[in-house]
Design a protein around this motif. Structure first.
Motif, PDB file in Angstrom:
ATOM      1  N   HIS A  51      61.019  53.938  39.408  1.00 24.27           N
ATOM      2  CA  HIS A  51      60.537  55.514  38.797  1.00 24.27           C
ATOM      3  C   HIS A  51      61.258  56.103  38.424  1.00 24.27           C
ATOM      4  N   ARG A  72      53.768  60.401  51.613  1.00 26.82           N
ATOM      5  CA  ARG A  72      54.609  61.197  52.556  1.00 26.82           C
ATOM      6  C   ARG A  72      56.153  62.248  52.882  1.00 26.82           C
ATOM      7  N   LEU A  82      60.526  53.805  53.324  1.00 27.12           N
ATOM      8  CA  LEU A  82      61.646  53.477  52.488  1.00 27.12           C
ATOM      9  C   LEU A  82      62.218  52.592  53.728  1.00 27.12           C
ATOM     10  N   ARG A  87      59.935  46.686  48.457  1.00 30.26           N
ATOM     11  CA  ARG A  87      60.156  47.289  47.603  1.00 30.26           C
ATOM     12  C   ARG A  87      61.893  47.597  47.437  1.00 30.26           C
ATOM     13  N   LEU A 102      69.374  61.492  49.972  1.00 30.03           N
ATOM     14  CA  LEU A 102      68.616  61.393  49.512  1.00 30.03           C
ATOM     15  C   LEU A 102      67.075  61.499  50.057  1.00 30.03           C
TER      16      LEU A 102
HETATM   17  C1  HEC Z   1      60.453  47.784  42.977  1.00 31.65           C
HETATM   18  C2  HEC Z   1      60.434  48.874  42.319  1.00 31.65           C
HETATM   19  C3  HEC Z   1      60.361  50.236  43.014  1.00 31.65           C
HETATM   20  C4  HEC Z   1      61.584  50.240  43.120  1.00 31.65           C
HETATM   21  C5  HEC Z   1      63.009  49.210  42.779  1.00 31.65           C
HETATM   22  C6  HEC Z   1      62.192  51.698  44.026  1.00 31.65           C
HETATM   23  N1  HEC Z   1      60.266  51.721  44.438  1.00 31.65           N
HETATM   24 FE1  HEC Z   1      59.556  53.774  45.097  1.00 31.65          FE
HETATM   25  N2  HEC Z   1      58.276  52.482  45.212  1.00 31.65           N
HETATM   26  C7  HEC Z   1      57.407  51.883  44.467  1.00 31.65           C
HETATM   27  C8  HEC Z   1      56.186  51.669  44.640  1.00 31.65           C
HETATM   28  C9  HEC Z   1      55.162  50.621  44.308  1.00 31.65           C
HETATM   29  C10 HEC Z   1      55.886  52.906  45.442  1.00 31.65           C
HETATM   30  C11 HEC Z   1      54.054  53.115  46.097  1.00 31.65           C
HETATM   31  C12 HEC Z   1      54.353  52.625  47.452  1.00 31.65           C
HETATM   32  C13 HEC Z   1      53.198  52.985  48.080  1.00 31.65           C
HETATM   33  O1  HEC Z   1      52.503  54.796  47.916  1.00 31.65           O
HETATM   34  O2  HEC Z   1      53.035  52.369  48.818  1.00 31.65           O
HETATM   35  C14 HEC Z   1      57.324  53.538  45.550  1.00 31.65           C
HETATM   36  C15 HEC Z   1      56.652  54.750  46.074  1.00 31.65           C
HETATM   37  C16 HEC Z   1      57.955  55.903  46.571  1.00 31.65           C
HETATM   38  C17 HEC Z   1      57.755  56.835  47.089  1.00 31.65           C
HETATM   39  C18 HEC Z   1      56.792  58.028  47.425  1.00 31.65           C
HETATM   40  C19 HEC Z   1      56.629  57.813  49.053  1.00 31.65           C
HETATM   41  C20 HEC Z   1      55.500  58.709  48.972  1.00 31.65           C
HETATM   42  O3  HEC Z   1      54.896  59.106  50.319  1.00 31.65           O
HETATM   43  O4  HEC Z   1      54.935  60.175  47.906  1.00 31.65           O
HETATM   44  C21 HEC Z   1      59.062  57.470  47.224  1.00 31.65           C
HETATM   45  C22 HEC Z   1      59.419  58.751  47.386  1.00 31.65           C
HETATM   46  C23 HEC Z   1      60.475  56.299  46.732  1.00 31.65           C
HETATM   47  N3  HEC Z   1      59.336  55.083  46.621  1.00 31.65           N
HETATM   48  C24 HEC Z   1      61.257  56.180  46.481  1.00 31.65           C
HETATM   49  C25 HEC Z   1      62.118  54.977  45.994  1.00 31.65           C
HETATM   50  C26 HEC Z   1      63.824  55.365  45.747  1.00 31.65           C
HETATM   51  C27 HEC Z   1      64.367  56.367  46.319  1.00 31.65           C
HETATM   52  C28 HEC Z   1      64.160  54.315  45.300  1.00 31.65           C
HETATM   53  C29 HEC Z   1      65.633  53.749  45.550  1.00 31.65           C
HETATM   54  C30 HEC Z   1      66.228  53.489  46.608  1.00 31.65           C
HETATM   55  C31 HEC Z   1      63.245  53.168  45.020  1.00 31.65           C
HETATM   56  N4  HEC Z   1      61.651  54.025  45.356  1.00 31.65           N
HETATM   57  C32 HEC Z   1      63.098  52.377  44.344  1.00 31.65           C
HETATM   58  C33 HEC Z   1      58.324  51.028  44.234  1.00 31.65           C
HETATM   59  C34 HEC Z   1      59.703  50.635  43.929  1.00 31.65           C
END
Ligand code: HEC
Length: 112
Positions: A51, A72, A82, A87, A102
């Motif tokens: 991100h 969300r 989360l 992931r 967070l």
């Molecule tokens: C390996 C890659 C990866 C990592 C590392 C990662 N994310 Fe994500 N994240 C994603 C992907 C891909 C999505 C979209 C998935 C979905 O919406 O179904 C996402 C979606 C999200 C969302 C969107 C939720 C929403 O409803 O719109 C949030 C907030 C988020 N991540 C926060 C975090 C946070 C905080 C961390 C660290 C603790 C993190 N992410 C680490 C890949 C990652």
């Protein structure tokens, strides 16, 4: 003797207003401290592998654009996502206080 009674009512009104304002500003202070801690949690985990970094998210918020949180937008739903998404394993490994901070930070990124 109507005046003293009005003075009483006015004094009570001022007291209540003072208490409400004090509570509100304390609450706001705690909230902004939690958001600040949450930003540090975000920056110090693997979140930015996938991100945008926090300063870019802050810039998007200034422009009232949606960024990281799109779907969300309620604490429970975000937490649930989360905590169960593969992931986002680093979220599950955090202590509870870091998770809460967070979530507060992430929700603060949604433009009003
Ligand atoms: C390996 C890659 C990866 C990592 C590392 C990662 N994310 Fe994500 N994240 C994603 C992907 C891909 C999505 C979209 C998935 C979905 O919406 O179904 C996402 C979606 C999200 C969302 C969107 C939720 C929403 O409803 O719109 C949030 C907030 C988020 N991540 C926060 C975090 C946070 C905080 C961390 C660290 C603790 C993190 N992410 C680490 C890949 C990652």
């Amino acid at each position: 003797m109507a005046r003293p009674r009005w003075l009483h009512i006015f004094a009570i009104f001022l007291l209540v207003a003072f208490l409400v304002l004090s509570w509100y500003s304390l609450h706001e202070k705690e909230r902004s401290e939690a958001i600040q801690r949450g930003e540090e949690v975000y920056a110090s985990h693997d979140c930015t592998d996938c991100h945008l970094p926090a300063h870019v998210l802050a810039e998007k918020l200034r422009r009232a654009e949606l960024s990281l949180v799109r779907i969300r937008r309620k604490p429970e739903a975000l937490h649930q996502f989360l905590a169960t998404d593969q992931r986002h394993e680093s979220f599950r490994l955090m202590r509870q206080q870091d998770q809460e901070d967070l979530i507060q930070y992430l929700l603060s990124l949604v433009p009003p």
